[in-house]
Design a protein around this motif. Structure first.
Motif, PDB file in Angstrom:
ATOM      1  N   ASN A 132       0.836  -1.194   0.000  1.00  0.00           N
ATOM      2  CA  ASN A 132       0.000   0.000   0.000  1.00  0.00           C
ATOM      3  C   ASN A 132       0.869   1.241   0.000  1.00  0.00           C
ATOM      4  N   GLY A 133       2.095   1.057  -0.486  1.00  0.00           N
ATOM      5  CA  GLY A 133       2.997   2.200  -0.503  1.00  0.00           C
ATOM      6  C   GLY A 133       3.910   2.184   0.704  1.00  0.00           C
ATOM      7  N   ARG A 134       3.503   1.386   1.695  1.00  0.00           N
ATOM      8  CA  ARG A 134       4.363   1.244   2.876  1.00  0.00           C
ATOM      9  C   ARG A 134       4.798  -0.220   3.023  1.00  0.00           C
ATOM     10  N   GLY A 135       4.616  -0.961   1.909  1.00  0.00           N
ATOM     11  CA  GLY A 135       5.100  -2.344   1.885  1.00  0.00           C
ATOM     12  C   GLY A 135       4.270  -3.331   2.686  1.00  0.00           C
ATOM     13  N   GLU A 136       3.079  -2.899   3.148  1.00  0.00           N
ATOM     14  CA  GLU A 136       2.248  -3.825   3.916  1.00  0.00           C
ATOM     15  C   GLU A 136       1.215  -4.471   3.010  1.00  0.00           C
ATOM     16  N   GLU A 137       1.037  -5.766   3.188  1.00  0.00           N
ATOM     17  CA  GLU A 137       0.007  -6.452   2.415  1.00  0.00           C
ATOM     18  C   GLU A 137      -1.367  -6.054   2.945  1.00  0.00           C
ATOM     19  N   GLY A 138      -2.302  -5.933   2.028  1.00  0.00           N
ATOM     20  CA  GLY A 138      -3.648  -5.572   2.473  1.00  0.00           C
ATOM     21  C   GLY A 138      -4.581  -5.452   1.294  1.00  0.00           C
ATOM     22  N   LEU A 139      -5.806  -5.104   1.582  1.00  0.00           N
ATOM     23  CA  LEU A 139      -6.779  -4.950   0.511  1.00  0.00           C
ATOM     24  C   LEU A 139      -6.666  -3.556  -0.108  1.00  0.00           C
ATOM     25  N   ARG A 140      -7.219  -3.462  -1.297  1.00  0.00           N
ATOM     26  CA  ARG A 140      -7.161  -2.215  -2.030  1.00  0.00           C
ATOM     27  C   ARG A 140      -8.308  -2.175  -3.019  1.00  0.00           C
ATOM     28  N   VAL A 141      -8.689  -0.975  -3.397  1.00  0.00           N
ATOM     29  CA  VAL A 141      -9.734  -0.810  -4.409  1.00  0.00           C
ATOM     30  C   VAL A 141      -9.052  -0.443  -5.728  1.00  0.00           C
ATOM     31  N   GLU A 142      -9.340  -1.203  -6.774  1.00  0.00           N
ATOM     32  CA  GLU A 142      -8.725  -0.904  -8.069  1.00  0.00           C
ATOM     33  C   GLU A 142      -9.789  -0.803  -9.147  1.00  0.00           C
ATOM     34  N   LYS A 143      -9.473   0.004 -10.142  1.00  0.00           N
ATOM     35  CA  LYS A 143     -10.385   0.171 -11.258  1.00  0.00           C
ATOM     36  C   LYS A 143     -10.307  -1.040 -12.195  1.00  0.00           C
ATOM     37  N   GLY A 144     -11.467  -1.399 -12.770  1.00  0.00           N
ATOM     38  CA  GLY A 144     -11.525  -2.546 -13.663  1.00  0.00           C
ATOM     39  C   GLY A 144     -10.490  -2.498 -14.781  1.00  0.00           C
ATOM     40  N   LEU A 145     -10.364  -1.329 -15.405  1.00  0.00           N
ATOM     41  CA  LEU A 145      -9.428  -1.186 -16.523  1.00  0.00           C
ATOM     42  C   LEU A 145      -8.000  -1.526 -16.117  1.00  0.00           C
ATOM     43  N   LYS A 146      -7.591  -1.019 -14.967  1.00  0.00           N
ATOM     44  CA  LYS A 146      -6.222  -1.261 -14.511  1.00  0.00           C
ATOM     45  C   LYS A 146      -5.995  -2.747 -14.233  1.00  0.00           C
ATOM     46  N   LEU A 147      -7.011  -3.383 -13.650  1.00  0.00           N
ATOM     47  CA  LEU A 147      -6.892  -4.802 -13.356  1.00  0.00           C
ATOM     48  C   LEU A 147      -6.799  -5.612 -14.651  1.00  0.00           C
ATOM     49  N   LYS A 148      -7.638  -5.259 -15.604  1.00  0.00           N
ATOM     50  CA  LYS A 148      -7.624  -5.966 -16.895  1.00  0.00           C
ATOM     51  C   LYS A 148      -6.260  -5.848 -17.566  1.00  0.00           C
ATOM     52  N   GLU A 149      -5.701  -4.636 -17.502  1.00  0.00           N
ATOM     53  CA  GLU A 149      -4.390  -4.417 -18.119  1.00  0.00           C
ATOM     54  C   GLU A 149      -3.307  -5.271 -17.468  1.00  0.00           C
ATOM     55  N   SER A 150      -3.551  -5.621 -16.206  1.00  0.00           N
ATOM     56  CA  SER A 150      -2.595  -6.469 -15.495  1.00  0.00           C
ATOM     57  C   SER A 150      -2.963  -7.947 -15.622  1.00  0.00           C
ATOM     58  N   GLY A 151      -4.035  -8.239 -16.361  1.00  0.00           N
ATOM     59  CA  GLY A 151      -4.446  -9.627 -16.539  1.00  0.00           C
ATOM     60  C   GLY A 151      -5.252 -10.195 -15.385  1.00  0.00           C
ATOM     61  N   VAL A 152      -5.707  -9.318 -14.478  1.00  0.00           N
ATOM     62  CA  VAL A 152      -6.504  -9.788 -13.345  1.00  0.00           C
ATOM     63  C   VAL A 152      -7.977  -9.863 -13.767  1.00  0.00           C
ATOM     64  N   VAL A 153      -8.574 -11.042 -13.637  1.00  0.00           N
ATOM     65  CA  VAL A 153      -9.959 -11.207 -14.083  1.00  0.00           C
ATOM     66  C   VAL A 153     -10.915 -11.485 -12.914  1.00  0.00           C
ATOM     67  N   GLU A 154     -10.335 -11.738 -11.768  1.00  0.00           N
ATOM     68  CA  GLU A 154     -11.167 -12.096 -10.613  1.00  0.00           C
ATOM     69  C   GLU A 154     -10.806 -11.198  -9.431  1.00  0.00           C
ATOM     70  N   SER A 155     -11.833 -10.733  -8.714  1.00  0.00           N
ATOM     71  CA  SER A 155     -11.600  -9.883  -7.542  1.00  0.00           C
ATOM     72  C   SER A 155     -12.279 -10.508  -6.338  1.00  0.00           C
ATOM     73  N   LEU A 156     -12.184  -9.841  -5.210  1.00  0.00           N
ATOM     74  CA  LEU A 156     -12.921 -10.303  -4.030  1.00  0.00           C
ATOM     75  C   LEU A 156     -14.374  -9.861  -4.086  1.00  0.00           C
ATOM     76  N   GLY A 157     -14.638  -8.826  -4.900  1.00  0.00           N
ATOM     77  CA  GLY A 157     -16.005  -8.333  -5.030  1.00  0.00           C
ATOM     78  C   GLY A 157     -16.035  -6.979  -5.699  1.00  0.00           C
ATOM     79  N   THR A 158     -17.186  -6.624  -6.223  1.00  0.00           N
ATOM     80  CA  THR A 158     -17.373  -5.324  -6.850  1.00  0.00           C
ATOM     81  C   THR A 158     -17.739  -4.295  -5.784  1.00  0.00           C
ATOM     82  N   VAL A 159     -17.078  -3.150  -5.827  1.00  0.00           N
ATOM     83  CA  VAL A 159     -17.362  -2.091  -4.853  1.00  0.00           C
ATOM     84  C   VAL A 159     -18.686  -1.421  -5.219  1.00  0.00           C
ATOM     85  N   VAL A 160     -19.595  -1.359  -4.265  1.00  0.00           N
ATOM     86  CA  VAL A 160     -20.897  -0.733  -4.549  1.00  0.00           C
ATOM     87  C   VAL A 160     -21.066   0.623  -3.864  1.00  0.00           C
TER      88      VAL A 160
END
Lengths: 180, 180
Positions: A132-160
């Motif tokens: 998270n910028g401080r080297g700690e593992e954790g959850l994060r919110v990412e935009k679909g486009l950015k994830l797709k560009e990284s080849g990520v197709v599955e998330s923990l859930g859609t942010v509502v």
């Protein structure tokens, strides 16, 4: 500057003091910590419906941390699989465009675990982040486009919905949403 | 007729539709079933305080059933040990003086598990009952005096509030409390 397609496609609300109150319905969701690998998010109960005259919440398994939210539409429509992730610092959840103070606030990210597929470029998804910028593992919110560009197709859930804490600063109540 | 000392010394409230709402604070309590030996009441989490900007409830152990109540004073002051017992039929909880329909309602009995001693004649206590009139074991609300006369000195908790469900019948909203 941020292009139009960079704008958040998820409602961000600033909770008012005592607001849990001002809605005729409330929603109760299990709360998870943002720190860690997302195991908590998957472990939290899925079925948290309210039953009977008193609206007793009946989950299919026990859980220790819960939050009561006003029945905001994106949350109220979740039949099952809703979860609230508590970020101690908004800036750890997502890039924050705006006042530094905003990035330092706590936020709750409400996600629908029933929609894990990274389907839309403009939607936001809850994912595990290596840092998270401080080297700690954790959850994060990412935009679909950015994830797709990284080849990520599955998330923990859609942010509502993203919930910001109550504030006494009137300016903040207006709800500036220009962050990504 | 019922003598004055027979009157209930515990607040009875009729919840209004959407009322969880109209208070600036809410209280979240673990819910137990009234059927059985009271094991659930003792097992339910004691610490259910709200923390942080979002009022996240943090219990010391997991629990499946919860209820959100308006911050009514007798409930709001409970720092720990509060529990709500769901009775499917008010008449199973206590003798009901009044319309038969009232005895058929669901009720929630809120008890303070931190005060188990049967101390006051006029107070009401949550106890295990061998029979509810239909021979089923379950919980029941009894008056201190009656318990003392039976030599009972310890209860599951002191009753602090009884909640009746919302109704659309205006007459009921006036809150008749003449039952025991």
């Amino acid at each position: 500057d941020v292009a139009v397609e960079e704008l958040v496609r998820v409602p961000v609300v600033r909770m008012s003091v005592g607001e849990v109150a001002q809605s005729s319905i409330v929603v109760v969701l299990p709360v998870c910590k943002a720190e860690g690998k997302g195991v908590e998010v998957e472990a939290a109960p899925w079925e948290c419906g309210m039953v009977g005259d008193f609206g007793v919440v009946e989950a299919e398994k026990g859980w220790t941390r819960w939050v009561v939210l006003p029945g905001w539409e994106p949350v109220a429509v979740l039949k099952r699989g809703g979860v609230a992730v508590a970020f101690k610092r908004a800036g750890d959840a997502l890039q924050w465009r705006g006042r530094r103070r905003d990035a330092e606030e706590q936020i709750l990210v409400v996600a629908d675990r029933g929609r894990t597929e990274v389907a839309l470029d403009d939607a936001f998804y809850l994912v595990v982040s290596g840092g998270n910028g401080r080297g700690e593992e954790g959850l994060r919110v990412e935009k679909g486009l950015k994830l797709k560009e990284s080849g990520v197709v599955e998330s923990l859930g859609t942010v509502v919905l993203i919930v910001r804490p109550p504030t006494e600063d009137y300016e903040d109540q207006l709800g500036t949403q220009d962050w990504d």
